[in-house]
Design a protein around this motif. Structure first.
Motif, PDB file in Angstrom:
ATOM      1  N   ILE A  48      10.092  -1.498  15.427  1.00 35.97           N
ATOM      2  CA  ILE A  48       9.037  -1.280  14.430  1.00 35.97           C
ATOM      3  C   ILE A  48       9.190   0.095  13.800  1.00 35.97           C
ATOM      4  N   ILE A  49       9.431   1.115  14.625  1.00 36.62           N
ATOM      5  CA  ILE A  49       9.628   2.475  14.097  1.00 36.62           C
ATOM      6  C   ILE A  49      10.834   2.502  13.165  1.00 36.62           C
ATOM      7  N   SER A  50      11.883   1.807  13.526  1.00 33.99           N
ATOM      8  CA  SER A  50      13.072   1.732  12.671  1.00 33.99           C
ATOM      9  C   SER A  50      12.725   1.099  11.325  1.00 33.99           C
ATOM     10  N   ASP A  51      11.956   0.026  11.353  1.00 32.80           N
ATOM     11  CA  ASP A  51      11.518  -0.615  10.100  1.00 32.80           C
ATOM     12  C   ASP A  51      10.677   0.350   9.272  1.00 32.80           C
ATOM     13  N   LEU A  52       9.785   1.069   9.931  1.00 34.70           N
ATOM     14  CA  LEU A  52       8.925   2.020   9.223  1.00 34.70           C
ATOM     15  C   LEU A  52       9.747   3.147   8.604  1.00 34.70           C
ATOM     16  N   GLU A  53      10.743   3.619   9.324  1.00 32.52           N
ATOM     17  CA  GLU A  53      11.613   4.672   8.776  1.00 32.52           C
ATOM     18  C   GLU A  53      12.285   4.189   7.491  1.00 32.52           C
ATOM     19  N   GLU A  54      12.706   2.938   7.499  1.00 28.25           N
ATOM     20  CA  GLU A  54      13.361   2.381   6.314  1.00 28.25           C
ATOM     21  C   GLU A  54      12.373   2.212   5.160  1.00 28.25           C
ATOM     22  N   ILE A  55      11.217   1.666   5.441  1.00 29.99           N
ATOM     23  CA  ILE A  55      10.222   1.411   4.396  1.00 29.99           C
ATOM     24  C   ILE A  55       9.674   2.712   3.831  1.00 29.99           C
ATOM     25  N   LEU A  56       9.459   3.679   4.691  1.00 31.51           N
ATOM     26  CA  LEU A  56       8.832   4.941   4.292  1.00 31.51           C
ATOM     27  C   LEU A  56       9.839   6.046   4.001  1.00 31.51           C
ATOM     28  N   ALA A  57      11.091   5.696   3.825  1.00 28.79           N
ATOM     29  CA  ALA A  57      12.162   6.689   3.706  1.00 28.79           C
ATOM     30  C   ALA A  57      11.839   7.827   2.740  1.00 28.79           C
ATOM     31  N   LYS A  58      11.275   7.516   1.601  1.00 28.13           N
ATOM     32  CA  LYS A  58      11.018   8.545   0.593  1.00 28.13           C
ATOM     33  C   LYS A  58       9.847   9.456   0.948  1.00 28.13           C
ATOM     34  N   VAL A  59       8.952   8.961   1.785  1.00 32.15           N
ATOM     35  CA  VAL A  59       7.739   9.731   2.067  1.00 32.15           C
ATOM     36  C   VAL A  59       7.565  10.087   3.540  1.00 32.15           C
ATOM     37  N   ALA A  60       8.500   9.689   4.383  1.00 33.33           N
ATOM     38  CA  ALA A  60       8.366   9.859   5.835  1.00 33.33           C
ATOM     39  C   ALA A  60       8.132  11.308   6.249  1.00 33.33           C
ATOM     40  N   ASN A  61       8.736  12.239   5.544  1.00 33.59           N
ATOM     41  CA  ASN A  61       8.635  13.651   5.928  1.00 33.59           C
ATOM     42  C   ASN A  61       7.577  14.424   5.147  1.00 33.59           C
TER      43      ASN A  61
ATOM     44  N   HIS B 260       0.803  -1.218   0.000  1.00 31.39           N
ATOM     45  CA  HIS B 260       0.000   0.000   0.000  1.00 31.39           C
ATOM     46  C   HIS B 260       0.842   1.277   0.000  1.00 31.39           C
ATOM     47  N   LEU B 261       2.113   1.160  -0.359  1.00 32.42           N
ATOM     48  CA  LEU B 261       2.977   2.352  -0.385  1.00 32.42           C
ATOM     49  C   LEU B 261       2.487   3.399  -1.376  1.00 32.42           C
ATOM     50  N   GLY B 262       1.787   2.976  -2.411  1.00 32.60           N
ATOM     51  CA  GLY B 262       1.244   3.915  -3.386  1.00 32.60           C
ATOM     52  C   GLY B 262       0.362   4.965  -2.742  1.00 32.60           C
ATOM     53  N   LEU B 263      -0.296   4.600  -1.671  1.00 38.55           N
ATOM     54  CA  LEU B 263      -1.137   5.542  -0.933  1.00 38.55           C
ATOM     55  C   LEU B 263      -0.316   6.714  -0.399  1.00 38.55           C
ATOM     56  N   PHE B 264       0.964   6.465  -0.138  1.00 40.74           N
ATOM     57  CA  PHE B 264       1.829   7.486   0.452  1.00 40.74           C
ATOM     58  C   PHE B 264       2.682   8.220  -0.575  1.00 40.74           C
ATOM     59  N   GLU B 265       2.754   7.719  -1.782  1.00 41.32           N
ATOM     60  CA  GLU B 265       3.685   8.280  -2.757  1.00 41.32           C
ATOM     61  C   GLU B 265       3.136   9.460  -3.541  1.00 41.32           C
TER      62      GLU B 265
ATOM     63  N   ARG C 119       3.792  15.601   4.400  1.00 41.38           N
ATOM     64  CA  ARG C 119       2.607  15.830   5.227  1.00 41.38           C
ATOM     65  C   ARG C 119       1.580  14.737   4.937  1.00 41.38           C
ATOM     66  N   ALA C 120       1.033  14.177   5.985  1.00 37.61           N
ATOM     67  CA  ALA C 120       0.054  13.099   5.854  1.00 37.61           C
ATOM     68  C   ALA C 120      -1.292  13.652   5.400  1.00 37.61           C
ATOM     69  N   THR C 121      -2.061  12.794   4.748  1.00 36.13           N
ATOM     70  CA  THR C 121      -3.409  13.153   4.309  1.00 36.13           C
ATOM     71  C   THR C 121      -4.426  12.376   5.153  1.00 36.13           C
ATOM     72  N   ALA C 122      -5.681  12.722   4.992  1.00 35.28           N
ATOM     73  CA  ALA C 122      -6.741  12.052   5.747  1.00 35.28           C
ATOM     74  C   ALA C 122      -6.797  10.555   5.424  1.00 35.28           C
ATOM     75  N   SER C 123      -6.673  10.201   4.150  1.00 31.18           N
ATOM     76  CA  SER C 123      -6.718   8.779   3.787  1.00 31.18           C
ATOM     77  C   SER C 123      -5.505   8.032   4.345  1.00 31.18           C
ATOM     78  N   GLN C 124      -4.363   8.681   4.380  1.00 30.21           N
ATOM     79  CA  GLN C 124      -3.179   8.071   4.977  1.00 30.21           C
ATOM     80  C   GLN C 124      -3.375   7.902   6.482  1.00 30.21           C
ATOM     81  N   SER C 125      -4.009   8.873   7.108  1.00 26.63           N
ATOM     82  CA  SER C 125      -4.277   8.805   8.537  1.00 26.63           C
ATOM     83  C   SER C 125      -5.162   7.603   8.867  1.00 26.63           C
ATOM     84  N   ILE C 126      -6.141   7.354   8.046  1.00 26.11           N
ATOM     85  CA  ILE C 126      -7.020   6.186   8.246  1.00 26.11           C
ATOM     86  C   ILE C 126      -6.211   4.906   8.130  1.00 26.11           C
ATOM     87  N   PHE C 127      -5.373   4.818   7.107  1.00 23.25           N
ATOM     88  CA  PHE C 127      -4.533   3.619   6.928  1.00 23.25           C
ATOM     89  C   PHE C 127      -3.611   3.430   8.133  1.00 23.25           C
TER      90      PHE C 127
END
Length: 116
Positions: free
Chosen positions: A72-85, A18-23, A87-95
């Motif tokens: 877990i946070i470390s894993d998330l930082e690695e997986i989300l590296a390109k999008v971590a910083n 579901h990374l497409g949701l964040f990209e 701004r989150a959206t409402a749909s991302q917040s739900i996910f």
């Protein structure tokens, strides 16, 4: 405890699927928190709930839970590296909320086995 279980690996796969949701976020729908901040806040809230629901956990067991959350946070930082910083959206917040709830379920199961 949790990060070495199949359920966790399945959740990580679920996230990567579901990374497409964040990209490609909609800037008009952006919230004040970044994607990573949202994950951190949601996971912290879930873990506080886990510890609150299990007051019989020892200090060492609580520390084990905290170390797992750090991993877990470390894993998330690695997986989300390109999008971590971003701004989150409402749909991302739900996910993120749903994903954090699933992480809590893993902790609930493991703590149940631990306290038996």
């Amino acid at each position: 405890m949790v990060t070495d279980k199949d359920g966790y690996l399945h959740l990580i796969q679920y996230l990567t699927e579901h990374l497409g949701l964040f990209e490609s976020p909609d800037p008009q729908d952006a919230m004040s928190d970044t994607v990573l901040e949202l994950f951190e806040e949601q996971l912290a809230a879930q873990i506080i709930m886990v510890c609150g629901q299990n007051p019989e956990l020892s200090f060492e067991q609580r520390n084990m839970v905290i170390r797992e959350v750090d991993a877990i946070i470390s894993d998330l930082e690695e997986i989300l590296a390109k999008v971590a910083n971003h701004r989150a959206t409402a749909s991302q917040s739900i996910f993120v909320s749903e994903f954090s709830g699933l992480i809590k379920n893993l902790f609930d199961q493991e703590i149940d086995h631990l306290l038996r």
